[in-house]
Design an enzyme around this catalytic site. Structure first.
Site, mmCIF file in Angstrom:
data_model
loop_
_atom_site.group_PDB
_atom_site.id
_atom_site.type_symbol
_atom_site.label_atom_id
_atom_site.label_comp_id
_atom_site.label_asym_id
_atom_site.label_seq_id
_atom_site.Cartn_x
_atom_site.Cartn_y
_atom_site.Cartn_z
ATOM 1 N N LYS A 153 0.824 -1.207 0.000
ATOM 2 C CA LYS A 153 0.000 0.000 0.000
ATOM 3 C C LYS A 153 0.860 1.261 0.000
ATOM 4 O O LYS A 153 0.487 2.280 -0.594
ATOM 5 C CB LYS A 153 -0.938 -0.007 1.201
ATOM 6 C CG LYS A 153 -1.996 -1.109 1.176
ATOM 7 C CD LYS A 153 -2.893 -1.010 2.388
ATOM 8 C CE LYS A 153 -3.960 -2.108 2.375
ATOM 9 N NZ LYS A 153 -3.370 -3.442 2.552
ATOM 10 N N GLU A 184 -9.960 1.462 -4.614
ATOM 11 C CA GLU A 184 -10.695 1.818 -3.410
ATOM 12 C C GLU A 184 -10.284 3.215 -2.931
ATOM 13 O O GLU A 184 -9.094 3.559 -2.940
ATOM 14 C CB GLU A 184 -10.442 0.791 -2.308
ATOM 15 C CG GLU A 184 -10.850 -0.622 -2.711
ATOM 16 C CD GLU A 184 -10.889 -1.581 -1.532
ATOM 17 O OE1 GLU A 184 -10.367 -1.227 -0.455
ATOM 18 O OE2 GLU A 184 -11.443 -2.678 -1.685
ATOM 19 N N GLU A 201 -6.266 1.815 -1.872
ATOM 20 C CA GLU A 201 -5.522 0.683 -2.415
ATOM 21 C C GLU A 201 -6.214 0.194 -3.672
ATOM 22 O O GLU A 201 -7.338 0.598 -3.983
ATOM 23 C CB GLU A 201 -5.444 -0.452 -1.392
ATOM 24 C CG GLU A 201 -6.799 -1.026 -0.990
ATOM 25 C CD GLU A 201 -6.677 -2.130 0.043
ATOM 26 O OE1 GLU A 201 -5.855 -3.039 -0.180
ATOM 27 O OE2 GLU A 201 -7.385 -2.089 1.049
ATOM 28 N N ASN A 216 -7.277 -3.430 -5.423
ATOM 29 C CA ASN A 216 -7.389 -4.891 -5.323
ATOM 30 C C ASN A 216 -7.259 -5.481 -6.719
ATOM 31 O O ASN A 216 -8.112 -5.259 -7.573
ATOM 32 C CB ASN A 216 -8.716 -5.294 -4.694
ATOM 33 C CG ASN A 216 -8.831 -4.830 -3.253
ATOM 34 O OD1 ASN A 216 -9.775 -4.156 -2.875
ATOM 35 N ND2 ASN A 216 -7.856 -5.177 -2.433
ATOM 36 N N ARG A 275 -7.823 -8.166 -8.287
ATOM 37 C CA ARG A 275 -8.573 -9.426 -8.377
ATOM 38 C C ARG A 275 -10.055 -9.104 -8.454
ATOM 39 O O ARG A 275 -10.462 -7.939 -8.378
ATOM 40 C CB ARG A 275 -8.312 -10.273 -7.131
ATOM 41 C CG ARG A 275 -8.574 -9.481 -5.842
ATOM 42 C CD ARG A 275 -8.575 -10.337 -4.616
ATOM 43 N NE ARG A 275 -8.587 -9.567 -3.383
ATOM 44 C CZ ARG A 275 -9.648 -9.008 -2.836
ATOM 45 N NH1 ARG A 275 -10.828 -9.108 -3.445
ATOM 46 N NH2 ARG A 275 -9.565 -8.331 -1.700
#
Length: 646
Positions: A116, A266, A279, A281, A283
């Site tokens: 992060k 996000e 961050e 993600n 996936r």
């Protein structure tokens, strides 16, 4: 073209991916640990490969075993799902090195977002707003409250809220230890904590031809332990300009790392309307179904298409309506969100237009301590937000869930809460004690449900009720039940020539009774109860609520004497680390040890000031529910009396 796909995961996400594969004509391969040998995802796959062991570290986190399983089963592609190794660049590299297709972004893109702290530097360089980190050595009271976060991983692990400066050092150490244990990386950082901030994210999908889709934003602010519980799209209360800014920032984040496949950017949205990157993600997200319901897209199918080299259309379809998802967990919100394990005797969720259930369990499934306690995701779509919330709350209310305590009632109360319906949501929403306490009318309905349980039991034991009971006087019957929160309900009723006569319910009439169904009329209102017994547990479901009772035996067994000062394991789990040593004087609230169960850490602390005389647990040890972990001699103990008694 992908012919056979292995899903390197378990539970509901494996079943979700298999569903798209079946529709596309792709063969499926499941992997399973020993506890998952008969799990639904294993039975639904065309082929299954055993991963010997139970703990994730021995099974679903073993990249070598997963690649070997894919090759042994003849798969030509691997989908990581979410969690486990889904954001591990080394796993992606191992899959590609074996000549298999990786369903996800490149290992380089995963690595770029893996830390992060590094990701925030990269995003700042790309012009994406980020929160300014706080130097722990320079933090002052003016910076409070602060949030300690793990640089690697997610899911709320390695996160601590600091509200008092003297506790900063302690919370940093605890977060480092938890992050190191969970992710193999103890790096943490410090940033401002916004108690009334909102968690808003943007669903991304990108191909290898330069097209990046921003598929609208989701609000995931309703969280517990920094983990999402209710998610929805679109996010309520955002104006078109802010939506466009979020989409542009997310797209810039994807382009900055050459992203391909599905991913999520996000953001933390402050009360002032300004947002900051949290961050990315790399996936598929747990909450992807809400985006699918408003866009009509199959994100898993699109992931596979992108992996096969297909190009996306220039523009995505326009969203339509509103979708809300609730995560149904086996946990007790009133007991600090303590996860539950055991047998799920009955699991039935209603189906209907605009409703979707993604579940990893079924009736008879065993929920173990080794994995996440999520049972299912229940998703509702409707033309408007209020209609979607009402539909989802009704579906959860009508669910029949027997065997484990769940967060179902909390979800329903949240979805029906005036603040939620008005769109006033933030990450502190579920900290409201009003939501955790059952409504007064819930407790008022308990005695009638207990009466229904007693009548169903009478029918079950006798085979059938004599017609009407009206001409058969009898002695009073009595049963005692205990609720999950410790309330004891004594039911007293008798058969008279005038019908059923029940204490506490003078106006009740019995209309019908069977071992699994009782119909009562009270003050002219008819109530229907579905009743199911499993051993000494009785479950009573109505259209409005659900009740779980434990039958209190007429002659209880003698109470087992506990060792004075003993601290017992609140759940089965693994001791991950110790915080004190035998012979040490400890203060009330001081950490003694940490237990890990179902992907969450649980602190066992000293209940009072005293001397730690025994520590029966060691790091890495598996303990059962009720096991003695430590023995504390409180400072106010009369040691003279103790020695004399001994």
């Amino acid at each position: 073209m992908i012919a056979s796909l292995l899903v390197a995961n378990r539970g509901e996400i494996a079943r979700r991916i298999f569903r798209s594969c079946r529709e596309l004509g792709i063969a499926t391969v499941a992997v399973h640990s020993d506890p998952d040998a008969d799990a639904p995802h294993v039975r639904e796959a065309d082929t299954a490969v055993r991963l010997p062991g139970a703990a994730p570290a021995d099974t679903y986190l073993r990249a070598d075993l997963l690649v070997a399983a894919a090759l042994a089963a003849g798969a030509d592609a691997v989908h990581p799902g979410y969690g486990f190794l889904s954001e591990d660049p080394e796993f992606a590299r191992a899959v590609l090195a074996a000549g298999l297709t990786w369903i996800g972004p490149s290992p380089e893109a995963i690595a770029a977002m893996g830390s992060k702290t590094a990701a925030k530097r990269l995003m700042a360089a790309a012009g994406v707003p980020v929160l300014t980190a706080v130097d722990p050595a320079a933090a002052t009271a003016a910076d409070l409250p602060l949030l300690v976060k793990a640089a690697a991983g997610g899911g709320g692990r390695g996160m601590r809220i600091v509200r008092e400066l003297p506790k900063l050092k302690e919370e940093l150490a605890a977060a480092r230890a938890e992050a190191a244990a969970a992710f193999g990386d103890g790096e943490v950082f410090l940033e401002p904590y916004l108690p009334t901030g909102r968690h808003v994210e943007v669903q991304l999908l990108a191909d290898s031809h330069g097209t990046v889709w921003a598929l609208g934003e989701r609000d995931c602010s309703l969280q517990r332990r920094h983990q999402k519980v209710i998610e929805e799209t679109p996010a309520p209360g955002l104006d078109p300009a802010l939506r466009a800014e979020l989409a542009a920032a997310a797209t810039a984040a994807a382009r900055a790392i050459g992203y391909t496949g599905a991913g999520t950017a996000e953001f933390l949205l402050g009360p002032d309307g300004r947002f900051s990157f949290l961050e990315m993600n790399t996936r598929l997200q747990v909450e992807h179904p809400v985006t699918e319901l408003v866009t009509g897209l199959d994100l898993v199918a699109l992931q596979l298409a992108v992996a096969e080299g297909e190009a996306l259309p220039a523009e995505p379809p326009a969203p339509r309506g509103h979708a809300i998802e609730a995560r149904l967990y086996a946990e007790d919100p009133a007991a600090g969100w303590q996860p539950q394990s055991g047998t799920l005797h009955h699991f039935e969720l209603p189906a209907g237009e605009g409703l979707r259930v993604d579940s990893g369990v079924e009736s008879g499934s065993t929920v173990t301590v080794h994995y996440d306690p999520m049972l299912a995701k229940v998703i509702a779509w409707a033309p408007t937000r209020s209609a979607a919330a009402r539909k989802l709350a009704a579906a959860l209310t009508r669910a029949r869930i027997h065997g484990l305590t769940t967060n179902r009632e909390l979800l329903v109360r949240a979805l029906r809460h005036p603040a939620f319906l008005a769109g006033r949501v933030d990450t502190a929403f579920l900290a409201d004690p009003e939501l955790l306490a059952p409504a007064p009318q819930d407790k008022q309905r308990r005695p009638l449900a207990a009466l229904a349980a007693a009548l169903a039991d009478a029918v079950g034991r006798r085979g059938a009720l004599p017609a009407g009971w009206r001409n058969l006087p009898s002695q009073p019957q009595q049963k005692c039940y205990r609720t999950a929160d410790g309330q004891e309900l004594t039911v007293r009723y008798r058969q008279t020539r005038d019908g059923l006569r029940a204490e506490d319910h003078p106006g009740v009439r019995l209309l019908a009774a069977a071992a699994d169904r009782v119909v009562l009329e009270l003050d002219g209102v008819r109530h229907t109860f579905a009743v199911a017994a499993h051993g000494g547990e009785v479950y009573v479901d109505t259209a409005a609520d659900a009740h779980a009772f434990t039958l209190v035996p007429r002659f209880p067994e003698p109470t087992v004497q506990q060792l004075p000062g003993a601290l017992l394991a609140p759940m089965p789990g693994t001791v991950v680390r110790l915080g004190a040593a035998v012979g040490e004087r400890v203060g009330a609230g001081q950490p003694l040890l940490w237990l890990e169960a179902m992907k969450m850490e649980h602190l066992v602390s000293a209940p009072a000031d005293g001397l730690l005389t025994e520590l029966r647990a060691t790091a890495g040890q598996q303990v059962e529910l009720g096991a003695v972990l430590a023995v504390l001699r409180p400072d106010d103990t009369d040691t003279t009396t103790e020695e004399h008694s001994a």
